[in-house]
Design an enzyme around this catalytic site. Sequence first.
Site, short mmCIF file in Angstrom:
data_model
loop_
_atom_site.label_atom_id
_atom_site.label_comp_id
_atom_site.label_asym_id
_atom_site.label_seq_id
_atom_site.Cartn_x
_atom_site.Cartn_y
_atom_site.Cartn_z
N GLY A 4 11.14 -2.88 5.26
CA GLY A 4 10.36 -4.12 5.31
C GLY A 4 9.77 -4.47 3.95
N HIS A 5 9.34 -3.45 3.19
CA HIS A 5 8.82 -3.70 1.83
C HIS A 5 9.98 -3.98 0.87
CE1 HIS A 5 5.61 -0.84 3.39
NE2 HIS A 5 4.89 -1.88 3.02
N GLN A 29 -10.27 -2.53 2.31
CA GLN A 29 -9.81 -3.22 3.51
C GLN A 29 -9.77 -2.33 4.76
OE1 GLN A 29 -5.90 -4.07 1.52
NE2 GLN A 29 -5.08 -3.85 3.58
N ALA A 43 4.04 3.91 1.04
CA ALA A 43 4.74 4.37 2.24
C ALA A 43 5.85 3.35 2.54
CB ALA A 43 3.80 4.55 3.42
N LEU A 44 6.63 3.08 1.51
CA LEU A 44 7.56 1.95 1.56
C LEU A 44 8.70 2.18 2.55
CD1 LEU A 44 7.82 1.16 -2.27
CD2 LEU A 44 6.21 0.22 -0.57
N MET A 89 0.84 -1.20 0.00
CA MET A 89 0.00 0.00 0.00
C MET A 89 0.88 1.25 0.00
SD MET A 89 -3.44 -0.92 2.06
CE MET A 89 -2.81 -0.71 3.70
N GLY A 142 5.02 -9.89 3.61
CA GLY A 142 5.72 -9.85 4.89
C GLY A 142 4.99 -10.69 5.93
O1 PAF Z 1 -0.18 -5.82 3.40
C1 PAF Z 1 -0.60 -4.89 2.70
O2 PAF Z 1 0.09 -3.89 2.50
C2 PAF Z 1 -1.98 -4.98 2.07
O3 PAF Z 1 -2.87 -5.60 2.94
C3 PAF Z 1 -1.99 -5.65 0.69
C4 PAF Z 1 -1.55 -7.10 0.77
C5 PAF Z 1 -1.06 -4.89 -0.24
C6 PAF Z 1 -3.39 -5.63 0.10
O4 PAF Z 1 -3.87 -4.32 -0.04
#
Ligand code: PAF
Length: 299
Positions: A36-37, A62, A32-33, A30, A148
């Site tokens: 961890g990403h 979500q 804001a890396l 989503m 993650g």
């Molecule tokens: O973990 C996240 O950042 C989100 O839940 C995902 C998997 C990108 C789905 O929007």
Amino acid sequence: MEVLRNVAGLRSACDEARRHGARVGLIPTMGALHEGHLALVDRAAAEGASFRVVTIFVNPLQFGEGEDLDRYPRTLEADLIACRERGADAVFVPEPGAMYPPGFQSHVEVTSLTETLEGHFRPGHFRGVTTVVAKLFLLAGPCVAIFGRKDYQQLLTIQRMVEDLGFPVEVIGHPVVREADGLALSSRNRYLGPDERRRALGIARGLAAADEAWRAGERDADTLRRVARAPVAEAFDRIDYVEVVHPESLAPGEGLLERATVLVAAHLGATRLIDNLELGVDPPPVRAPAAGARAAPRP
Ligand code: PAF
């Protein structure tokens, strides 16, 4: 690095990469890396992905009412720079209208696994996650997808969905990435003021204490729950759960356990943090404080 803005672009970039013999690696985020990403981009390469696509989409489906959809950090320029520096081949940045066109009314839902823990406190959350991830999987096609392990229940839920619905996707869970002091990296950490940042370590301390107890031979579920909970209760304003569960079924641990994962969700002010640890398996987040040592007093 290609920046793909619509669903047709993602589909054709992945098809094209496969035509040239590449293995596609998908890293759904989503934005804001943080490290961890970015570690997931490296992991995709280690899993043999020669065409690595990071997706950046703050998925409205979500987020529940009253959650942080509006204030969720959006740092696209910095994210694109970080992806380029990390060697991503493409970044998919759709508008909400591209993912959910007018009239959208189809959802994907995993049932039992999503009823407890996050699912209990965030009704509808996993339905939003599985719907968007299913859509990303359909667009990307056969691939390896990296998630993650900090979002532990999310990972199990996605693995279940892939198994149940037969997506041609290999799902890999990458270990939680932590700051040197044990705090799990999270886009939401940037909400924390200095005092909250210090108190946030209560979770790492709770996990470390349970892990130390486990490594010393403690196997009683309630004792482990108590040991994990105390440092969280001391530091946090409100606890949603500190649970000891079976690592795959997420069934609450009862009596003497053979394997266990501790999962935590707790609030500091308006910020909700989650974390987890498989006892005796994951590396300890921090050394537990020596017996008798007291945490710094709350102001
Ligand atoms: O973990 C996240 O950042 C989100 O839940 C995902 C998997 C990108 C789905 O929007």
